[in-house]
Design a protein around this motif. Sequence first.
Motif, PDB file in Angstrom:
ATOM      1  N   SER A  29      26.473  30.611  47.141  1.00 24.98           N
ATOM      2  CA  SER A  29      25.136  30.435  47.677  1.00 24.98           C
ATOM      3  C   SER A  29      24.094  31.135  46.808  1.00 24.98           C
ATOM      4  N   ILE A  30      24.386  32.347  46.412  1.00 28.63           N
ATOM      5  CA  ILE A  30      23.470  33.096  45.544  1.00 28.63           C
ATOM      6  C   ILE A  30      23.343  32.405  44.193  1.00 28.63           C
ATOM      7  N   ALA A  31      24.467  32.018  43.610  1.00 28.55           N
ATOM      8  CA  ALA A  31      24.457  31.377  42.292  1.00 28.55           C
ATOM      9  C   ALA A  31      23.695  30.058  42.315  1.00 28.55           C
ATOM     10  N   ARG A  32      23.839  29.318  43.387  1.00 27.49           N
ATOM     11  CA  ARG A  32      23.136  28.034  43.498  1.00 27.49           C
ATOM     12  C   ARG A  32      21.621  28.262  43.496  1.00 27.49           C
ATOM     13  N   ARG A  33      21.171  29.249  44.261  1.00 24.58           N
ATOM     14  CA  ARG A  33      19.732  29.542  44.333  1.00 24.58           C
ATOM     15  C   ARG A  33      19.193  30.147  43.046  1.00 24.58           C
ATOM     16  N   ARG A  34      20.008  30.948  42.366  1.00 27.65           N
ATOM     17  CA  ARG A  34      19.548  31.667  41.178  1.00 27.65           C
ATOM     18  C   ARG A  34      19.997  31.010  39.873  1.00 27.65           C
ATOM     19  N   LYS A  35      20.606  29.819  39.978  1.00 29.43           N
ATOM     20  CA  LYS A  35      21.132  29.109  38.809  1.00 29.43           C
ATOM     21  C   LYS A  35      22.084  30.000  38.000  1.00 29.43           C
ATOM     22  N   GLY A  36      22.969  30.644  38.736  1.00 28.22           N
ATOM     23  CA  GLY A  36      23.906  31.575  38.123  1.00 28.22           C
ATOM     24  C   GLY A  36      25.292  30.987  37.931  1.00 28.22           C
ATOM     25  N   LYS A  37      26.165  31.807  37.398  1.00 27.38           N
ATOM     26  CA  LYS A  37      27.557  31.437  37.155  1.00 27.38           C
ATOM     27  C   LYS A  37      28.445  32.377  37.959  1.00 27.38           C
ATOM     28  N   VAL A  38      29.496  31.833  38.550  1.00 31.29           N
ATOM     29  CA  VAL A  38      30.444  32.620  39.338  1.00 31.29           C
ATOM     30  C   VAL A  38      31.785  32.635  38.620  1.00 31.29           C
ATOM     31  N   ILE A  39      32.354  33.822  38.492  1.00 30.26           N
ATOM     32  CA  ILE A  39      33.702  33.971  37.958  1.00 30.26           C
ATOM     33  C   ILE A  39      34.577  34.495  39.085  1.00 30.26           C
ATOM     34  N   LEU A  40      35.577  33.709  39.480  1.00 29.64           N
ATOM     35  CA  LEU A  40      36.548  34.110  40.489  1.00 29.64           C
ATOM     36  C   LEU A  40      37.630  34.906  39.774  1.00 29.64           C
ATOM     37  N   PHE A  41      37.885  36.112  40.227  1.00 32.33           N
ATOM     38  CA  PHE A  41      38.754  37.040  39.497  1.00 32.33           C
ATOM     39  C   PHE A  41      39.849  37.571  40.407  1.00 32.33           C
ATOM     40  N   SER A  42      41.080  37.467  39.952  1.00 37.18           N
ATOM     41  CA  SER A  42      42.209  37.958  40.726  1.00 37.18           C
ATOM     42  C   SER A  42      43.168  38.737  39.840  1.00 37.18           C
ATOM     43  N   VAL A  43      43.709  39.807  40.397  1.00 37.67           N
ATOM     44  CA  VAL A  43      44.684  40.631  39.676  1.00 37.67           C
ATOM     45  C   VAL A  43      46.023  40.536  40.397  1.00 37.67           C
ATOM     46  N   LEU A  44      47.044  40.177  39.656  1.00 39.62           N
ATOM     47  CA  LEU A  44      48.409  40.148  40.188  1.00 39.62           C
ATOM     48  C   LEU A  44      49.084  41.448  39.769  1.00 39.62           C
ATOM     49  N   ASP A  45      49.526  42.211  40.756  1.00 37.92           N
ATOM     50  CA  ASP A  45      50.058  43.547  40.519  1.00 37.92           C
ATOM     51  C   ASP A  45      51.564  43.571  40.740  1.00 37.92           C
ATOM     52  N   ARG A  46      52.322  43.767  39.662  1.00 38.78           N
ATOM     53  CA  ARG A  46      53.796  43.796  39.740  1.00 38.78           C
ATOM     54  C   ARG A  46      54.294  44.906  40.659  1.00 38.78           C
ATOM     55  N   LYS A  47      53.612  46.056  40.661  1.00 41.37           N
ATOM     56  CA  LYS A  47      54.051  47.168  41.519  1.00 41.37           C
ATOM     57  C   LYS A  47      53.979  46.777  42.991  1.00 41.37           C
ATOM     58  N   GLU A  48      52.927  46.081  43.356  1.00 36.31           N
ATOM     59  CA  GLU A  48      52.776  45.625  44.732  1.00 36.31           C
ATOM     60  C   GLU A  48      53.896  44.643  45.090  1.00 36.31           C
ATOM     61  N   VAL A  49      54.201  43.749  44.170  1.00 39.96           N
ATOM     62  CA  VAL A  49      55.269  42.768  44.385  1.00 39.96           C
ATOM     63  C   VAL A  49      56.621  43.467  44.507  1.00 39.96           C
ATOM     64  N   ARG A  50      56.864  44.471  43.657  1.00 38.53           N
ATOM     65  CA  ARG A  50      58.127  45.213  43.738  1.00 38.53           C
ATOM     66  C   ARG A  50      58.279  45.897  45.096  1.00 38.53           C
ATOM     67  N   ALA A  51      57.182  46.461  45.597  1.00 34.92           N
ATOM     68  CA  ALA A  51      57.237  47.138  46.901  1.00 34.92           C
ATOM     69  C   ALA A  51      57.579  46.147  48.007  1.00 34.92           C
TER      70      ALA A  51
END
Length: 149
Positions: free
Chosen positions: A22-44
Amino acid sequence: MKILVLVDGSKWSQKAALHAFSIARRRKGKVILFSVLDRKEVRAIAFHLSIRSESIDDLQRFEETVWRDTKRSIKEVITTLLEVGHREGVNCSFKIIEGAAKDRILEEANSGGYSLVVMGAYGRSGKTRIGSLLEDVVGSIDPPVMVVK
């Protein structure tokens, strides 16, 4: 305007992405969707599964299964969000990386030239208190941070 959205698959991170769109649409911005996959979390998670099944010998199998499912799940969430963003006319892309979530988030947020970082107030656990990752990173992120509930 360049907006970083932290996506962990929770409904709160998905809601955060919608706000960022919504913000990007109004401000003509760009959105980067960012995710971190954490091996330690998966091991737990795999360790707890192997204990519950009383089969510690299957730990490696559990870990690979959880890792594969985690990657597939986050890709599905991000694909859906990208479709929504594109349908709304928002310039958006994504990054999925591996590592320690806190470290990788701070690295990306502080070195990516972002105008805003948007994240959900809670993580996948759905606990009613503010997410622990939020507590860990919000004070160390240089750009402004929007927390979505």
